[in-house]
Design an enzyme around this catalytic site. Sequence first.
Site, PDB file in Angstrom:
ATOM      1  N   ARG A   1     -29.908 -41.415  16.710  1.00 26.81           N
ATOM      2  CA  ARG A   1     -28.970 -41.135  15.620  1.00 26.81           C
ATOM      3  C   ARG A   1     -28.128 -42.356  15.290  1.00 26.81           C
ATOM      4  O   ARG A   1     -27.852 -42.651  14.147  1.00 26.81           O
ATOM      5  CB  ARG A   1     -28.080 -39.972  16.051  1.00 26.81           C
ATOM      6  CG  ARG A   1     -26.993 -39.633  15.080  1.00 26.81           C
ATOM      7  CD  ARG A   1     -26.383 -38.278  15.390  1.00 26.81           C
ATOM      8  NE  ARG A   1     -27.380 -37.228  15.369  1.00 26.81           N
ATOM      9  CZ  ARG A   1     -27.344 -36.144  16.162  1.00 26.81           C
ATOM     10  NH1 ARG A   1     -26.380 -35.985  17.031  1.00 26.81           N
ATOM     11  NH2 ARG A   1     -28.285 -35.228  16.077  1.00 26.81           N
ATOM     12  N   TYR A   2     -27.691 -43.058  16.317  1.00 26.92           N
ATOM     13  CA  TYR A   2     -26.850 -44.246  16.123  1.00 26.92           C
ATOM     14  C   TYR A   2     -27.734 -45.476  16.260  1.00 26.92           C
ATOM     15  O   TYR A   2     -28.723 -45.449  16.991  1.00 26.92           O
ATOM     16  CB  TYR A   2     -25.737 -44.280  17.178  1.00 26.92           C
ATOM     17  CG  TYR A   2     -24.924 -43.005  17.215  1.00 26.92           C
ATOM     18  CD1 TYR A   2     -23.967 -42.749  16.238  1.00 26.92           C
ATOM     19  CD2 TYR A   2     -25.146 -42.052  18.202  1.00 26.92           C
ATOM     20  CE1 TYR A   2     -23.243 -41.577  16.263  1.00 26.92           C
ATOM     21  CE2 TYR A   2     -24.417 -40.877  18.228  1.00 26.92           C
ATOM     22  CZ  TYR A   2     -23.462 -40.642  17.266  1.00 26.92           C
ATOM     23  OH  TYR A   2     -22.749 -39.477  17.274  1.00 26.92           O
TER      24      TYR A   2
ATOM     25  N   ARG B   1     -28.249 -46.917  20.229  1.00 23.81           N
ATOM     26  CA  ARG B   1     -28.475 -46.109  21.430  1.00 23.81           C
ATOM     27  C   ARG B   1     -29.318 -44.878  21.131  1.00 23.81           C
ATOM     28  O   ARG B   1     -29.307 -44.375  20.015  1.00 23.81           O
ATOM     29  CB  ARG B   1     -27.148 -45.706  22.070  1.00 23.81           C
ATOM     30  CG  ARG B   1     -26.186 -44.995  21.148  1.00 23.81           C
ATOM     31  CD  ARG B   1     -24.755 -45.200  21.670  1.00 23.81           C
ATOM     32  NE  ARG B   1     -23.770 -44.447  20.905  1.00 23.81           N
ATOM     33  CZ  ARG B   1     -23.208 -44.876  19.777  1.00 23.81           C
ATOM     34  NH1 ARG B   1     -23.566 -46.046  19.265  1.00 23.81           N
ATOM     35  NH2 ARG B   1     -22.317 -44.147  19.154  1.00 23.81           N
TER      36      ARG B   1
ATOM     37  N   CYS C   1     -33.576 -28.286  35.351  1.00 25.24           N
ATOM     38  CA  CYS C   1     -32.263 -28.615  35.912  1.00 25.24           C
ATOM     39  C   CYS C   1     -32.181 -27.969  37.283  1.00 25.24           C
ATOM     40  O   CYS C   1     -32.868 -26.973  37.539  1.00 25.24           O
ATOM     41  CB  CYS C   1     -31.144 -28.040  35.058  1.00 25.24           C
ATOM     42  SG  CYS C   1     -31.138 -28.694  33.393  1.00 25.24           S
TER      43      CYS C   1
ATOM     44  N   CYS D   1     -26.985 -23.762  33.642  1.00 22.64           N
ATOM     45  CA  CYS D   1     -25.590 -23.436  33.336  1.00 22.64           C
ATOM     46  C   CYS D   1     -25.569 -22.426  32.199  1.00 22.64           C
ATOM     47  O   CYS D   1     -26.245 -22.618  31.179  1.00 22.64           O
ATOM     48  CB  CYS D   1     -24.839 -24.693  32.910  1.00 22.64           C
ATOM     49  SG  CYS D   1     -25.097 -26.063  34.027  1.00 22.64           S
TER      50      CYS D   1
ATOM     51  N   CYS E   1     -24.936 -23.771  28.672  1.00 17.73           N
ATOM     52  CA  CYS E   1     -25.738 -24.928  28.241  1.00 17.73           C
ATOM     53  C   CYS E   1     -25.940 -24.943  26.729  1.00 17.73           C
ATOM     54  O   CYS E   1     -26.285 -23.937  26.119  1.00 17.73           O
ATOM     55  CB  CYS E   1     -27.094 -24.897  28.931  1.00 17.73           C
ATOM     56  SG  CYS E   1     -28.110 -26.306  28.470  1.00 17.73           S
TER      57      CYS E   1
ATOM     58  N   ARG F   1     -28.232 -26.750  25.314  1.00 21.81           N
ATOM     59  CA  ARG F   1     -29.669 -26.932  25.031  1.00 21.81           C
ATOM     60  C   ARG F   1     -30.496 -25.763  25.543  1.00 21.81           C
ATOM     61  O   ARG F   1     -31.615 -25.947  26.013  1.00 21.81           O
ATOM     62  CB  ARG F   1     -30.154 -28.235  25.657  1.00 21.81           C
ATOM     63  CG  ARG F   1     -29.528 -29.448  25.061  1.00 21.81           C
ATOM     64  CD  ARG F   1     -30.395 -30.700  25.278  1.00 21.81           C
ATOM     65  NE  ARG F   1     -29.706 -31.837  24.707  1.00 21.81           N
ATOM     66  CZ  ARG F   1     -29.215 -32.845  25.422  1.00 21.81           C
ATOM     67  NH1 ARG F   1     -29.364 -32.873  26.730  1.00 21.81           N
ATOM     68  NH2 ARG F   1     -28.591 -33.832  24.821  1.00 21.81           N
TER      69      ARG F   1
ATOM     70  N   ASP G   1     -19.889 -26.203  22.197  1.00 19.15           N
ATOM     71  CA  ASP G   1     -20.693 -26.275  20.970  1.00 19.15           C
ATOM     72  C   ASP G   1     -20.968 -24.898  20.376  1.00 19.15           C
ATOM     73  O   ASP G   1     -20.787 -23.878  21.038  1.00 19.15           O
ATOM     74  CB  ASP G   1     -22.044 -26.940  21.288  1.00 19.15           C
ATOM     75  CG  ASP G   1     -21.897 -28.423  21.540  1.00 19.15           C
ATOM     76  OD1 ASP G   1     -21.021 -29.040  20.910  1.00 19.15           O
ATOM     77  OD2 ASP G   1     -22.658 -28.962  22.369  1.00 19.15           O
TER      78      ASP G   1
ATOM     79  N   ASP H   1     -18.259 -32.323  19.205  1.00 19.45           N
ATOM     80  CA  ASP H   1     -19.533 -32.907  18.786  1.00 19.45           C
ATOM     81  C   ASP H   1     -19.897 -32.164  17.502  1.00 19.45           C
ATOM     82  O   ASP H   1     -20.220 -30.970  17.538  1.00 19.45           O
ATOM     83  CB  ASP H   1     -20.586 -32.703  19.892  1.00 19.45           C
ATOM     84  CG  ASP H   1     -21.519 -33.888  19.995  1.00 19.45           C
ATOM     85  OD1 ASP H   1     -21.623 -34.645  19.012  1.00 19.45           O
ATOM     86  OD2 ASP H   1     -22.154 -34.054  21.060  1.00 19.45           O
TER      87      ASP H   1
ATOM     88  N   LYS I   1     -19.484 -37.407  17.739  1.00 20.69           N
ATOM     89  CA  LYS I   1     -18.256 -36.969  18.420  1.00 20.69           C
ATOM     90  C   LYS I   1     -17.021 -37.313  17.590  1.00 20.69           C
ATOM     91  O   LYS I   1     -16.831 -38.459  17.202  1.00 20.69           O
ATOM     92  CB  LYS I   1     -18.159 -37.634  19.787  1.00 20.69           C
ATOM     93  CG  LYS I   1     -19.251 -37.188  20.714  1.00 20.69           C
ATOM     94  CD  LYS I   1     -19.185 -37.916  22.033  1.00 20.69           C
ATOM     95  CE  LYS I   1     -20.453 -37.686  22.819  1.00 20.69           C
ATOM     96  NZ  LYS I   1     -21.630 -38.370  22.227  1.00 20.69           N
TER      97      LYS I   1
END
Length: 383
Positions: A127-128, A131, A140, A144, A147, A149, A308, A345, A352
């Site tokens: 996106r940037y 990076r 994982c 969590c 989460c 995702r 999110d 975000d 962010k």
Amino acid sequence: MAYDIRTINTVRDRYPEGGRPEVWKDTSQKDWDSWIWQQQKRIKNMEQLEKVIHVTDDERSAFQNSHEMFNMGITPYYAALMDKDDPNCPIRLQSVPKGGELVIAPEDMEDPLAEERDMPVPGITHRYPDRVLFYTTHNCAMYCRHCTRKRKVADPDSAASTNQLEESLAYIERTKSIRDVIISGGDPLSNSDDRLEYILSRLRAMNHIEVFRLGSRNLVTLPQRITDDFVKMVKKYQPVYIHTHFNHPKECTREAFDACARLADVGCPINNQMVLLKGVNDDAKIVKELNHKLLMMRVRPYYIFQCDMSQGISHFRTPVEKGIEIIEKLRGWTSGMAVPHFVIDAPGGGGKIPLIPNYVIRRDGKKWLLRNYKGGQYVYNEP
Ligand code: SF4
């Protein structure tokens, strides 16, 4: 009196007789300290969970109705930190399903950060300009409940294949504007040391890549993963930054302390990205205690994320003001190192966006009327 984190919050303190819950009391220390054993013995169903905590009706029915969409998986180590009688225990809220997960709010999105949209090749979000996010696995140590995702994580069919990994590496190699690679997942530390070393060595051989970040929650949920062999391997590819995700002071155990120390001792800077979660850490006192403990563990509080707008986590979301209030209660009242950035975000892939309390009362041309953390007013004159 010196504050020694080693004297608090160990699994052993909670279970002084055998050092761990009854169900694992005959487990050898060697097995308990093995990350492979911890992964293999993850709690995945109610029968196993009931051997550790007193499960409520809400938790039982939430599990039945959610496990096909998003697995439950809790390492014995993390489960041993749970309060067996308190359904509102912050460790339990993060790891055991709750009825709130089944509610899909109208504003919820499957991919709120638009990570799929900005994928030039599968497995890379770019996106940037300088990076990229590099997904190496969708497993994982623990799943969590909050989460972001959920659409990918814990789905065995979405894990990165060898072909996909090669395609991602090839993309990074030919895209010379990239200087920073965030190795993510799932949790990249679910990969074997050999696979991780392959990835790190390939990246380090690319002249345009300056730093890597490993985004891992293993320091919190499976600190046994940070073995001597692992840190010895990482040391060869410095600078390697670790981005982790402690959410509550109860997670700052001796085991986590030792894992962070092993990484810090080989020169890895460690940053924490806390997620603001209703009922877990939506209280400035808790966040302050967490951040003080993290600093003792050589972990820098880096971000507080507003939760999110992912599907099935609306019960964790707090009002945005809560995050600003927490920053207001930290800034000035404790050292600046213990004050992270509170960010949203932005949904839709906006990146962010930091939110801070307003310290500017008024501006008159070159004259700024400011307030400090105690409400005192001060004038700053620009030259
Ligand atoms: S460790 Fe990270 S990616 Fe994995 S379930 Fe937790 S929040 Fe999601």
